[in-house]
Design a protein around this motif. Sequence first.
Motif, PDB file in Angstrom:
ATOM      1  N   THR A   6      -0.510  12.468  -5.420  1.00  0.00           N
ATOM      2  CA  THR A   6       0.819  12.669  -6.012  1.00  0.00           C
ATOM      3  C   THR A   6       1.069  14.142  -6.307  1.00  0.00           C
ATOM      4  O   THR A   6       2.134  14.683  -5.991  1.00  0.00           O
ATOM      5  N   ILE A  40       4.677  15.835 -13.176  1.00  0.00           N
ATOM      6  CA  ILE A  40       4.409  17.234 -12.848  1.00  0.00           C
ATOM      7  C   ILE A  40       4.741  18.166 -14.014  1.00  0.00           C
ATOM      8  O   ILE A  40       4.280  19.308 -14.042  1.00  0.00           O
ATOM      9  N   HIS A  47       3.741  16.949  -4.362  1.00  0.00           N
ATOM     10  CA  HIS A  47       4.785  17.690  -5.075  1.00  0.00           C
ATOM     11  C   HIS A  47       4.361  19.135  -5.354  1.00  0.00           C
ATOM     12  O   HIS A  47       4.845  19.755  -6.311  1.00  0.00           O
ATOM     13  N   TYR A  48       3.508  19.647  -4.498  1.00  0.00           N
ATOM     14  CA  TYR A  48       2.995  21.016  -4.675  1.00  0.00           C
ATOM     15  C   TYR A  48       4.126  22.047  -4.726  1.00  0.00           C
ATOM     16  O   TYR A  48       4.159  22.900  -5.615  1.00  0.00           O
ATOM     17  N   GLU A  49       5.050  21.975  -3.785  1.00  0.00           N
ATOM     18  CA  GLU A  49       6.147  22.946  -3.731  1.00  0.00           C
ATOM     19  C   GLU A  49       7.032  22.846  -4.969  1.00  0.00           C
ATOM     20  O   GLU A  49       7.488  23.858  -5.506  1.00  0.00           O
ATOM     21  N   LEU A  50       7.272  21.633  -5.428  1.00  0.00           N
ATOM     22  CA  LEU A  50       8.095  21.432  -6.619  1.00  0.00           C
ATOM     23  C   LEU A  50       7.400  22.002  -7.851  1.00  0.00           C
ATOM     24  O   LEU A  50       8.045  22.639  -8.699  1.00  0.00           O
ATOM     25  N   PHE A  78      12.531  11.488  -9.675  1.00  0.00           N
ATOM     26  CA  PHE A  78      11.882  12.722 -10.132  1.00  0.00           C
ATOM     27  C   PHE A  78      10.493  12.420 -10.669  1.00  0.00           C
ATOM     28  O   PHE A  78      10.321  11.537 -11.523  1.00  0.00           O
ATOM     29  N   PRO A  79       9.465  13.157 -10.212  1.00  0.00           N
ATOM     30  CA  PRO A  79       8.084  12.923 -10.667  1.00  0.00           C
ATOM     31  C   PRO A  79       7.826  13.562 -12.026  1.00  0.00           C
ATOM     32  O   PRO A  79       7.414  14.725 -12.114  1.00  0.00           O
TER      33      PRO A  79
END
Length: 274
Positions: free
Chosen positions: A16, A120, A20-23, A116-117
Motif C-alpha cells: 500500500t 499515508i 502511494h509513493y508519489e503521493l 484517498f489513502p
Amino acid sequence: MQQKKYKFDIFSIFSTLWAHYELIKQFTKREIASRYKGSLLGIVWSLITPIIMLFIYTFVFSEIFKSRWTVDNDNKLQFALIVYCGLIIFNIFAEVTTRAPSLILNNPNYVKKVIFPLEILPVVSMLSALFQGSISYIILIIGILINQGTISISLILLPILIIPFLLFLVGITWILAAFGVYFRDIGQIIGLAIQGIMLLTPIFYPISVVPDKYLMIYHLNPLVYIVEDTRKVLIWGQFPSWYSLSLSFLIGFVFFVIGYNFFKRTKGGFSDVI
C-alpha cells in the motif's frame, strides 16, 4: 450496504505504501514547504534553527550549569553535543506524536474521499519531522568534527539505527491518529506523557547514573535504545549494542504492524464521527 471486513495482512502494509509513493512524496514536500510559507527566510529557517539551538545548549550547559557528562571530562562543547544528540531524537518523536491525535481531524476533506489513502498521513508527518531532524544531524556532525577533529567510521551505521525508530514512530502515529478521532481528550494526555518521557529518557544525563532499581522503567522506554546507540555511533565512535539494536527492530516492527492494522480496522468509522 454491509461494510467490507478488513483482514490482517502484513504484506499489504508495504504494498500500500509503495503504491502511494508519489503521493507520499508530494504531500511531504508540501508539508515541509508549508512550515515556512510566508516567512522572510523561508526554508532557510530549517538550517538556522538547529544552529542557534546548538549555540544555546553550549552556552547554557558550559557557562551557566558548568555541566560535565563524566567526572573526568570537562569538555563543555562535547557535553552540549551529547545533549543535542539526544534532543534530536526526542524532538522528532515529540513533534510526530503531538500532532498525531489531530492528524485525521485536521483533514476532514480527505476522510470524505473514499479513494484517498488516509494511512499515508502519519507517514507524511513522520517524513516532515525527519527532514528537520536530518538537518539537525548535519549540524551535530559538523559540531563533532569541530570538537574532535575527526568523524568515526561508525557514522555510516546511523541510518541502520534510525530505521527501527521510524517504524516505531509511524506505528504509534497510526494508533494515536485513530484514537484521536474517537477520543478527543487524548491530545491532552499525550502532551503530559511527552513531558514525562523526556525526563525518563537519558537526554540530559547518562543512563549510568540511574539507580539499578529504576533501570527496568528505562528499559521499557523505546527512546532509550535509539538515544544511547546514536551517541555511541556519533559521539564515542563505537559500534551500537547489537542486542539493543535487535530489540529496537523488534519493537519498531511490532508497533508498525499493529499500528497499521489498528488504523485500517478503525478508519471505516471516521466519516461517521467527523
